[in-house]
Motif scaffolding. Structure first.
Motif, PDB file in Angstrom:
ATOM      1  N   MET A   1       0.851  -1.127   0.142  1.00  0.00           N
ATOM      2  CA  MET A   1       0.075  -0.085   0.033  1.00  0.00           C
ATOM      3  C   MET A   1       0.798   1.353   0.043  1.00  0.00           C
ATOM      4  O   MET A   1       1.971   1.289   0.560  1.00  0.00           O
ATOM      5  N   ARG A   2       0.560   2.234  -0.541  1.00  0.00           N
ATOM      6  CA  ARG A   2       1.265   3.369  -0.887  1.00  0.00           C
ATOM      7  C   ARG A   2       1.126   4.151   0.629  1.00  0.00           C
ATOM      8  O   ARG A   2       0.216   4.282   1.434  1.00  0.00           O
ATOM      9  N   LYS A   3       2.261   5.089   0.622  1.00  0.00           N
ATOM     10  CA  LYS A   3       2.109   5.884   2.078  1.00  0.00           C
ATOM     11  C   LYS A   3       1.874   7.275   1.240  1.00  0.00           C
ATOM     12  O   LYS A   3       2.273   7.823   0.372  1.00  0.00           O
ATOM     13  N   LEU A   4       0.831   7.570   1.861  1.00  0.00           N
ATOM     14  CA  LEU A   4       0.170   9.123   1.512  1.00  0.00           C
ATOM     15  C   LEU A   4       0.623  10.343   2.376  1.00  0.00           C
ATOM     16  O   LEU A   4       1.161   9.936   3.529  1.00  0.00           O
ATOM     17  N   THR A   5       0.428  11.359   1.901  1.00  0.00           N
ATOM     18  CA  THR A   5       0.820  12.561   2.690  1.00  0.00           C
ATOM     19  C   THR A   5      -0.242  12.819   3.595  1.00  0.00           C
ATOM     20  O   THR A   5      -1.340  12.106   3.331  1.00  0.00           O
ATOM     21  N   PRO A   6      -0.162  13.513   4.606  1.00  0.00           N
ATOM     22  CA  PRO A   6      -1.231  13.619   5.646  1.00  0.00           C
ATOM     23  C   PRO A   6      -2.729  14.386   4.711  1.00  0.00           C
ATOM     24  O   PRO A   6      -3.671  13.923   5.153  1.00  0.00           O
ATOM     25  N   THR A   7      -2.329  15.121   3.852  1.00  0.00           N
ATOM     26  CA  THR A   7      -3.552  15.606   3.065  1.00  0.00           C
ATOM     27  C   THR A   7      -4.048  14.734   2.186  1.00  0.00           C
ATOM     28  O   THR A   7      -5.197  14.537   2.127  1.00  0.00           O
ATOM     29  N   GLY A   8      -3.511  13.847   1.671  1.00  0.00           N
ATOM     30  CA  GLY A   8      -3.955  12.530   0.866  1.00  0.00           C
ATOM     31  C   GLY A   8      -4.636  11.520   1.842  1.00  0.00           C
ATOM     32  O   GLY A   8      -5.829  11.174   1.205  1.00  0.00           O
ATOM     33  N   GLN A   9      -4.119  11.377   2.742  1.00  0.00           N
ATOM     34  CA  GLN A   9      -4.841  10.275   3.966  1.00  0.00           C
ATOM     35  C   GLN A   9      -6.210  11.082   4.277  1.00  0.00           C
ATOM     36  O   GLN A   9      -7.027  10.429   4.475  1.00  0.00           O
ATOM     37  N   GLN A  10      -6.268  12.277   4.631  1.00  0.00           N
ATOM     38  CA  GLN A  10      -7.411  13.079   4.783  1.00  0.00           C
ATOM     39  C   GLN A  10      -8.394  12.999   3.655  1.00  0.00           C
ATOM     40  O   GLN A  10      -9.656  12.598   3.944  1.00  0.00           O
ATOM     41  N   LEU A  11      -7.908  13.216   2.401  1.00  0.00           N
ATOM     42  CA  LEU A  11      -8.931  13.111   1.290  1.00  0.00           C
ATOM     43  C   LEU A  11      -9.631  11.682   1.583  1.00  0.00           C
ATOM     44  O   LEU A  11     -10.853  11.577   1.060  1.00  0.00           O
ATOM     45  N   ILE A  12      -8.728  10.534   1.375  1.00  0.00           N
ATOM     46  CA  ILE A  12      -9.300   9.111   1.513  1.00  0.00           C
ATOM     47  C   ILE A  12     -10.226   9.209   2.643  1.00  0.00           C
ATOM     48  O   ILE A  12     -11.438   8.445   2.264  1.00  0.00           O
ATOM     49  N   GLU A  13      -9.988   9.677   3.636  1.00  0.00           N
ATOM     50  CA  GLU A  13     -10.931   9.635   4.756  1.00  0.00           C
ATOM     51  C   GLU A  13     -12.014  10.271   4.448  1.00  0.00           C
ATOM     52  O   GLU A  13     -13.493   9.692   4.908  1.00  0.00           O
ATOM     53  N   GLU A  14     -12.144  11.325   3.908  1.00  0.00           N
ATOM     54  CA  GLU A  14     -13.213  12.119   3.516  1.00  0.00           C
ATOM     55  C   GLU A  14     -14.198  11.308   2.358  1.00  0.00           C
ATOM     56  O   GLU A  14     -15.266  11.301   2.548  1.00  0.00           O
ATOM     57  N   VAL A  15     -13.552  10.801   1.403  1.00  0.00           N
ATOM     58  CA  VAL A  15     -13.993  10.036   0.277  1.00  0.00           C
ATOM     59  C   VAL A  15     -14.947   8.722   0.957  1.00  0.00           C
ATOM     60  O   VAL A  15     -16.029   8.469   0.601  1.00  0.00           O
ATOM     61  N   ALA A  16     -14.232   8.123   1.779  1.00  0.00           N
ATOM     62  CA  ALA A  16     -14.651   7.070   2.488  1.00  0.00           C
ATOM     63  C   ALA A  16     -16.061   7.322   3.402  1.00  0.00           C
ATOM     64  O   ALA A  16     -16.985   6.528   3.394  1.00  0.00           O
ATOM     65  N   GLN A  17     -15.839   8.322   4.249  1.00  0.00           N
ATOM     66  CA  GLN A  17     -17.147   8.654   5.098  1.00  0.00           C
ATOM     67  C   GLN A  17     -18.364   9.173   4.049  1.00  0.00           C
ATOM     68  O   GLN A  17     -19.462   8.864   4.299  1.00  0.00           O
ATOM     69  N   ARG A  18     -17.955   9.992   3.005  1.00  0.00           N
ATOM     70  CA  ARG A  18     -19.030  10.676   2.375  1.00  0.00           C
ATOM     71  C   ARG A  18     -19.555   9.615   1.538  1.00  0.00           C
ATOM     72  O   ARG A  18     -20.971   9.449   1.445  1.00  0.00           O
ATOM     73  N   HIS A  19     -18.963   8.325   1.098  1.00  0.00           N
ATOM     74  CA  HIS A  19     -19.734   7.424   0.451  1.00  0.00           C
ATOM     75  C   HIS A  19     -20.092   6.021   1.129  1.00  0.00           C
ATOM     76  O   HIS A  19     -20.452   5.010   0.585  1.00  0.00           O
ATOM     77  N   GLY A  20     -19.548   6.047   2.310  1.00  0.00           N
ATOM     78  CA  GLY A  20     -20.185   4.970   3.300  1.00  0.00           C
ATOM     79  C   GLY A  20     -19.153   3.642   3.207  1.00  0.00           C
ATOM     80  O   GLY A  20     -19.734   2.583   3.460  1.00  0.00           O
ATOM     81  N   PHE A  21     -17.770   3.791   2.853  1.00  0.00           N
ATOM     82  CA  PHE A  21     -17.045   2.652   2.613  1.00  0.00           C
ATOM     83  C   PHE A  21     -15.820   3.040   3.749  1.00  0.00           C
ATOM     84  O   PHE A  21     -15.683   4.001   4.364  1.00  0.00           O
TER      85      PHE A  21
END
Length: 53
Positions: A1-21
């Motif tokens: 798995m790739r290492k993301l920047t803190p901003t990238g990780q935050q975006l992943i978390e926001e997308v997951a929460q927004r779409h229920g995954f």
């Protein structure tokens, strides 16, 4: 798995929460899109119903 920047990780978390995954599911899909060079994604994750394109 790739290492993301803190901003990238935050975006992943926001997308997951927004779409229920989970963040794991979203990261799995991101990796699939990257492997497909942005034109196709072959994935296999239970939250997406198993394997698919």
């Amino acid at each position: 798995m790739r290492k993301l920047t803190p901003t990238g990780q935050q975006l992943i978390e926001e997308v997951a929460q927004r779409h229920g995954f989970s963040t794991d599911a979203v990261m799995s899909m991101l990796e699939s899109v990257i492997r497909g060079n942005g034109s196709m994604a072959q994935f296999d994750h239970p939250e997406f119903g198993g394997s698919g394109q």
